[in-house]
Design a protein around this motif. Structure first.
Motif, short mmCIF file in Angstrom:
data_model
loop_
_atom_site.label_atom_id
_atom_site.label_comp_id
_atom_site.label_asym_id
_atom_site.label_seq_id
_atom_site.Cartn_x
_atom_site.Cartn_y
_atom_site.Cartn_z
N LEU A 162 39.23 52.12 11.93
CA LEU A 162 38.50 51.60 13.09
C LEU A 162 39.48 51.39 14.24
O LEU A 162 40.46 50.66 14.10
CB LEU A 162 37.82 50.26 12.75
N ASP A 163 39.22 52.08 15.36
CA ASP A 163 40.06 51.95 16.54
C ASP A 163 39.47 50.83 17.41
O ASP A 163 38.36 50.96 17.93
CB ASP A 163 40.08 53.29 17.31
N ALA A 164 40.22 49.72 17.55
CA ALA A 164 39.69 48.53 18.26
C ALA A 164 40.00 48.62 19.75
O ALA A 164 40.91 49.32 20.17
CB ALA A 164 40.33 47.27 17.68
N PRO A 165 39.25 47.88 20.55
CA PRO A 165 39.61 47.74 21.97
C PRO A 165 40.88 46.86 22.07
O PRO A 165 41.27 46.21 21.11
CB PRO A 165 38.43 47.00 22.60
N ALA A 166 41.49 46.86 23.25
CA ALA A 166 42.64 45.98 23.49
C ALA A 166 42.14 44.53 23.58
O ALA A 166 40.95 44.28 23.71
CB ALA A 166 43.35 46.37 24.77
N GLY A 167 43.09 43.59 23.50
CA GLY A 167 42.74 42.19 23.71
C GLY A 167 42.42 41.48 22.41
O GLY A 167 42.74 41.95 21.31
N THR A 168 41.81 40.30 22.55
CA THR A 168 41.54 39.46 21.38
C THR A 168 40.13 38.85 21.48
O THR A 168 39.86 37.81 20.91
CB THR A 168 42.55 38.30 21.30
N SER A 169 39.25 39.52 22.22
CA SER A 169 37.94 38.91 22.47
C SER A 169 36.90 39.38 21.45
O SER A 169 37.23 40.00 20.45
CB SER A 169 37.49 39.20 23.90
N CYS A 170 35.62 39.08 21.75
CA CYS A 170 34.53 39.28 20.78
C CYS A 170 34.46 40.69 20.23
O CYS A 170 34.22 40.88 19.03
CB CYS A 170 33.19 38.93 21.44
N THR A 171 34.66 41.71 21.08
CA THR A 171 34.53 43.09 20.59
C THR A 171 35.64 43.40 19.58
O THR A 171 35.43 44.15 18.63
CB THR A 171 34.62 44.12 21.74
N VAL A 172 36.82 42.82 19.79
CA VAL A 172 37.92 43.03 18.85
C VAL A 172 37.59 42.35 17.52
O VAL A 172 37.76 42.93 16.45
CB VAL A 172 39.25 42.49 19.43
#
Lengths: 281, 120
Positions: A162-172
């Motif tokens: 799974l390729d995650a978005p950057a950052g540490t928010s809800c989508t991550v």
């Protein structure tokens, strides 16, 4: 087995690691591009685009003939997506987290849930990689439900990356939850280290096993290495700062194809992850 | 009628806050009685999203008939309009000056939000 590729900082090489790891794994794998605001794994992997399947969330629709403006729905909604100030509720679709609570608490049954489109999910085949990506519609802020829709395409049997978005928010968080291992990609700079510490805080809070990949080793300083030593965090792979890697990337080529001498690095990364998760393939 | 001003202070001499949703406080002024009271915008200010909606709900519950502020976003404006509250954009330095401008009829009622929202 599910492995997520994440980072705090953007541009550290998450997608580079994800697509090359997928190609070098040795068996067919599923790759999920959960960076639904800007999916780009397909640019490296190619393959024929598949059908785009629209994804909807449920938002409230109020029957004003039944509503007596009692305000129960508005008091229930933590996100202020439904507000009663006049004769009937106002609905703000962009704020709605689609929990359905307003419809449940309405004493008059005046609220029903209707579909609101948030984006599409697409699956395509690219060699040994089955790629599923989510594409959020422009103007939509509610990305986690689309990540959930991408994850629904997981088929048991093959390894999943799974390729995650950057950052540490809800989508991550939506991407990392219930994975078996997280690879945090960083770069040896003060910025990489700063955002790595945030990402480490996140995976520790989620209680997920993880390791670090340091990209562009040779630039910057040695603080990432020193910090990982101090924290007892394993560095799984170091990708050197090689101009030829940047050139291949700039042409949208897979590193393992453009520079086969690096294929071994990604095969060994796959091996380290398998060993850490405790599975054979 | 009650008229609400966005402010960071607690009197007519206090600055008029240019933001509606994330203003620290609202000064509610009763035009007939000439009395003022304060509404804390704690919830709106702390909200990660929907600050304007919460602020608008607070002033509607407090019985405002009009809002005088710097700028008002689309969601707050929708709530205020639905509640029948008029919105006036004002560049006065203090709440007192804004009140004087309102009384003199210098303020023009807004017919739509004058700044973009932060989210869809």
């Amino acid at each position: 087995m599910k492995v997520a590729i994440a980072s705090g900082k953007g541009g550290t090489g998450k997608t580079t690691v994800a697509v090359n790891l997928a190609r070098a794994w040795g068996v067919p794998v599923q790759l999920l591009d959960c960076d639904v605001e800007e999916p780009n794994a397909h640019l490296f992997l190619g393959g024929e685009p598949g059908n785009e399947v629209p994804v909807f969330i449920k938002i409230p629709s109020v029957d004003e003939a039944l509503c007596d403006a009692c305000g129960e729905c508005g008091r229930f909604c933590e996100f202020h997506a439904i507000v009663v100030v006049g004769k009937a509720p106002l609905v703000f679709p962009g704020m709605c987290h689609a929990c359905g609570g307003c419809a449940k608490v309405c004493p008059r049954g005046a609220i029903r849930e209707v579909d609101e489109r948030i984006g599409v999910v697409e699956t395509r085949k690219a060699g040994t990689v089955s790629l599923t990506l989510g594409r959020l519609d422009v103007g939509v802020s509610m990305a986690p439900p689309l990540v959930h829709a991408v994850r629904k395409q997981i088929r048991e049997g093959s390894p999943v990356i799974l390729d995650a978005p950057a950052g540490t928010s809800c989508t991550v968080v939506a991407t990392l939850r219930e994975t078996d291992f997280v690879v945090l990609v960083t770069e040896p700079t003060p910025f990489g280290l700063h955002d790595l510490t945030l990402a480490v805080d996140l995976v520790r809070e989620l209680r997920l096993p993880f390791g670090v990949v340091v990209n562009r080793v040779g630039v910057g300083d040695d603080r990432v290495h020193a910090w990982c030593r101090k924290e007892g965090i394993e560095i799984l792979l170091e990708i050197p700062d090689d101009r030829r890697i940047a050139e291949g990337y700039a042409r949208g080529r897979l590193l393992v194809d453009a520079l086969p001498e690096y294929a071994g690095l990604f095969r060994s990364l796959a091996g380290s992850i398998r060993a850490r998760v405790g599975v054979a393939a | 009628m009650n008229i609400v001003f966005s402010t960071s202070g607690d009197s007519l001499d206090a600055p008029l806050d240019a933001r509606f949703g994330r203003a620290p406080k609202f000064l509610l002024y009763d035009l007939e009685a000439g009395l003022a009271r304060l509404i804390d915008n704690k919830e709106g200010r702390a909200a990660s999203q929907g600050a304007g909606i919460q602020a608008a709900e607070s002033v509607a519950r407090a019985g405002a008939g009009a809002v005088v502020t710097g700028h008002c976003g689309p969601k707050a404006f929708a709530v205020l309009r639905t509640a029948g509250i008029k919105v006036y954009s004002c560049r006065a330095a203090t709440v007192g000056e804004a009140l004087a401008q309102y009384r003199s009829g210098a303020l023009v009622e807004q017919t739509e939000a004058d700044v973009a929202g932060h989210h869809a």
